[in-house]
Design a protein around this motif. Sequence first.
Motif, mmCIF file in Angstrom:
data_model
loop_
_atom_site.group_PDB
_atom_site.id
_atom_site.type_symbol
_atom_site.label_atom_id
_atom_site.label_comp_id
_atom_site.label_asym_id
_atom_site.label_seq_id
_atom_site.Cartn_x
_atom_site.Cartn_y
_atom_site.Cartn_z
ATOM 1 N N MET A 359 0.809 -1.210 0.000
ATOM 2 C CA MET A 359 0.000 0.000 0.000
ATOM 3 C C MET A 359 0.846 1.266 0.000
ATOM 4 N N VAL A 360 2.104 1.170 0.416
ATOM 5 C CA VAL A 360 2.945 2.364 0.413
ATOM 6 C C VAL A 360 3.200 2.826 -1.019
ATOM 7 N N GLU A 361 3.386 1.869 -1.950
ATOM 8 C CA GLU A 361 3.568 2.256 -3.356
ATOM 9 C C GLU A 361 2.285 2.839 -3.936
ATOM 10 N N TRP A 362 1.151 2.191 -3.620
ATOM 11 C CA TRP A 362 -0.122 2.727 -4.106
ATOM 12 C C TRP A 362 -0.401 4.112 -3.524
ATOM 13 N N SER A 363 -0.080 4.319 -2.272
ATOM 14 C CA SER A 363 -0.293 5.633 -1.652
ATOM 15 C C SER A 363 0.547 6.697 -2.336
ATOM 16 N N ALA A 364 1.815 6.351 -2.635
ATOM 17 C CA ALA A 364 2.690 7.311 -3.314
ATOM 18 C C ALA A 364 2.153 7.664 -4.700
ATOM 19 N N MET A 365 1.685 6.646 -5.439
ATOM 20 C CA MET A 365 1.169 6.904 -6.785
ATOM 21 C C MET A 365 -0.116 7.723 -6.745
ATOM 22 N N LEU A 366 -1.018 7.398 -5.816
ATOM 23 C CA LEU A 366 -2.275 8.133 -5.723
ATOM 24 C C LEU A 366 -2.040 9.573 -5.276
ATOM 25 N N THR A 367 -1.082 9.760 -4.374
ATOM 26 C CA THR A 367 -0.754 11.126 -3.952
ATOM 27 C C THR A 367 -0.214 11.935 -5.121
ATOM 28 N N TRP A 368 0.631 11.312 -5.954
ATOM 29 C CA TRP A 368 1.175 12.014 -7.115
ATOM 30 C C TRP A 368 0.063 12.325 -8.114
ATOM 31 N N LEU A 369 -0.870 11.380 -8.314
ATOM 32 C CA LEU A 369 -1.991 11.646 -9.215
ATOM 33 C C LEU A 369 -2.863 12.780 -8.681
ATOM 34 N N ALA A 370 -3.054 12.839 -7.367
ATOM 35 C CA ALA A 370 -3.812 13.939 -6.772
ATOM 36 C C ALA A 370 -3.107 15.271 -7.019
ATOM 37 N N ALA A 371 -1.763 15.270 -6.896
ATOM 38 C CA ALA A 371 -1.003 16.486 -7.176
ATOM 39 C C ALA A 371 -1.139 16.886 -8.641
ATOM 40 N N LEU A 372 -1.172 15.885 -9.538
ATOM 41 C CA LEU A 372 -1.337 16.170 -10.962
ATOM 42 C C LEU A 372 -2.698 16.807 -11.230
ATOM 43 N N ILE A 373 -3.742 16.297 -10.576
ATOM 44 C CA ILE A 373 -5.077 16.872 -10.750
ATOM 45 C C ILE A 373 -5.110 18.307 -10.257
ATOM 46 N N VAL A 374 -4.467 18.548 -9.116
ATOM 47 C CA VAL A 374 -4.396 19.911 -8.588
ATOM 48 C C VAL A 374 -3.671 20.824 -9.567
ATOM 49 N N ALA A 375 -2.557 20.334 -10.134
ATOM 50 C CA ALA A 375 -1.795 21.141 -11.079
ATOM 51 C C ALA A 375 -2.610 21.469 -12.318
ATOM 52 N N ALA A 377 -5.896 21.593 -12.472
ATOM 53 C CA ALA A 377 -7.092 22.364 -12.128
ATOM 54 C C ALA A 377 -6.785 23.797 -11.717
ATOM 55 N N THR A 378 -5.544 24.130 -11.528
ATOM 56 C CA THR A 378 -5.169 25.472 -11.090
ATOM 57 C C THR A 378 -4.429 26.196 -12.208
ATOM 58 N N ASP A 379 -4.204 27.467 -11.985
ATOM 59 C CA ASP A 379 -3.534 28.298 -12.982
ATOM 60 C C ASP A 379 -2.279 28.925 -12.386
ATOM 61 N N TRP A 380 -1.444 28.043 -11.773
ATOM 62 C CA TRP A 380 -0.246 28.540 -11.094
ATOM 63 C C TRP A 380 0.915 28.776 -12.056
ATOM 64 N N GLY A 381 0.816 28.238 -13.240
ATOM 65 C CA GLY A 381 1.932 28.335 -14.177
ATOM 66 C C GLY A 381 2.742 27.046 -14.169
ATOM 67 N N TRP A 382 3.334 26.725 -15.344
ATOM 68 C CA TRP A 382 3.996 25.421 -15.455
ATOM 69 C C TRP A 382 5.208 25.250 -14.551
ATOM 70 N N PRO A 383 6.006 26.312 -14.231
ATOM 71 C CA PRO A 383 7.147 26.078 -13.319
ATOM 72 C C PRO A 383 6.697 25.591 -11.937
ATOM 73 N N ILE A 384 5.602 26.202 -11.436
ATOM 74 C CA ILE A 384 5.112 25.778 -10.116
ATOM 75 C C ILE A 384 4.515 24.383 -10.192
ATOM 76 N N ALA A 387 7.316 21.916 -10.294
ATOM 77 C CA ALA A 387 7.959 21.838 -8.977
ATOM 78 C C ALA A 387 7.098 21.015 -8.006
ATOM 79 N N LEU A 388 5.781 21.245 -8.067
ATOM 80 C CA LEU A 388 4.866 20.487 -7.198
ATOM 81 C C LEU A 388 4.937 18.991 -7.494
ATOM 82 N N LEU A 389 4.852 18.651 -8.782
ATOM 83 C CA LEU A 389 4.884 17.244 -9.155
ATOM 84 C C LEU A 389 6.217 16.599 -8.803
ATOM 85 N N ALA A 390 7.317 17.334 -9.007
ATOM 86 C CA ALA A 390 8.640 16.785 -8.685
ATOM 87 C C ALA A 390 8.788 16.587 -7.177
#
Length: 510
Positions: A359-375, A377-384, A387-390
């Motif tokens: 579940m630790v691998e699944w948690s890491a992947m789902l957290t990254w996918l959640a960050a991707l959705i946030v990125a 859905a927002t208009d922060w600009g590609w550098p931010i 940086a968030l995804l990295a």
Amino acid sequence: MTEVSRFARLRRLLGRARRRDPVELPEDEAPRPIEGENLLLISDLHLGEACKEHSRIEYLKRAAELDGHVCDFLEYHTRHRPGGLPWRLVLGGDLLDFLVVTMVPPGTGGEAALYGLGNREDESVWKLRRLMERHRDFFVFLAAFVGAGHRLEIIQGNHDEELFWPAVRAALVEGLIDLFFGDEGHPDETPESFAERIRFNPWFYYQPGLIYIEHGHRFDDFCATPPQLCPLKPQAEDELTQPLSYLAIRYFANRQVGFRTHDKEHWGLREYYAYFRTLGLRRALDSLKFYGQLLARVARYHLEHGRFESPVAAEAHDKRRAELGRRVGLDDATLARLESLGARSIMGRPLGLWTMMGMVEWSAMLTWLAALIVALATDWGWPIDLALLAAVGGLGVFAVKRLRARYPRDIKAKLDHAASAIGALLDVPVVAMGHSHRPVRRRMAHDHRAWFVNTGSFLAHEHAAHQRGEVCRCPTTFVVMTRPDDYTRPVPRLKRWCTVTGRPEPFDLR
């Protein structure tokens, strides 16, 4: 399997379902010194896959092949006695595999009909009798081995934890007696003298100044069954402890047709993903469903039992440990230090369970996918966004590596470390184990005259045989120590049983 009421489950969740009745413990005897005997050690036969309901013919064929190799091994050593001396055969754990038996009595319903019987005493006796029926040839040759004057030491492993129950031990001995004597009897033997040459070891076999042998599962947090001398399930003391390996085999592996459990201890997310890809869509979805059910079972066991200890089992274990110390000549302080080398069961550690179940691998992947959705859905600009995804991806990789390092799967390394500690603690020339299925023979770091040896396994039916005339590479390994030279200066010899020629061959670890 008895269904548990909601009220009883609530009492377990609150930690109030503990039994206070005394536990009936099997009677043990002091180990008899090896005098005028040669020593023979094998481990991890895992007899039991022939007792599955599905793919019956496939399992029966594999069981017949395994039985044939082991029967040849027993027949050879029944007749060949180095120096004219009998053998003391030590079966170093997991002789029987109660975990993979899915056959049930006619008319069985409920959960048992789907997953097989549990590990209560009466259920375990029923399983044992089916095991002896399906592997009759093996038990016939084992009975002949004992009847020829050789001794038998049976060490309890995690797959045959059910040997703890007195009725299971009695049924095994009675079954061997029935096979040897039948209705005709034997003019030179009595059932009493036959049974006297069979002994059970719930923890270890120890001969001071010569050898210490145990299965090794108690050093594996995935398979540990504490307390070792009375492994009763907390808050349900008519059952035995269920480590994570038990739950994984019963609720997942046994439901996969043709799935073998003996070479999967190192598997992670990548290996299971590759396995699911080979199944086809429908079977892969079924397997994912089974995996989800397993996660629920693991969570339930942790909440109802894994968080707790059984005071009844702990008291019985301490009593039995004191008696064991008197029999083998070790003081309680030494036995306590020996016991402390064992691993803590993963069933009482939520973070460990989260990691071991992938579940630790699944948690890491789902957290990254959640960050991707946030990125997105927002208009922060590609550098931010980058940086968030990295950052989220880097933290996920760090967490996975950190937790995997904290809960390692490499049982071979755990056994190596435990053997060195045992050798130094007891100052014994030879420490032997099984469990890992990986043959080992090395000198101890604390004393170059002392040895650690792992028997490997006898699961030849899972590997391709070599051609006659070629150098033997059969994985069926065992250990021999013959008198007088190997006992004067103890040197264990690791050997192969050649399934092609039916003879022992040298084993080269290079």
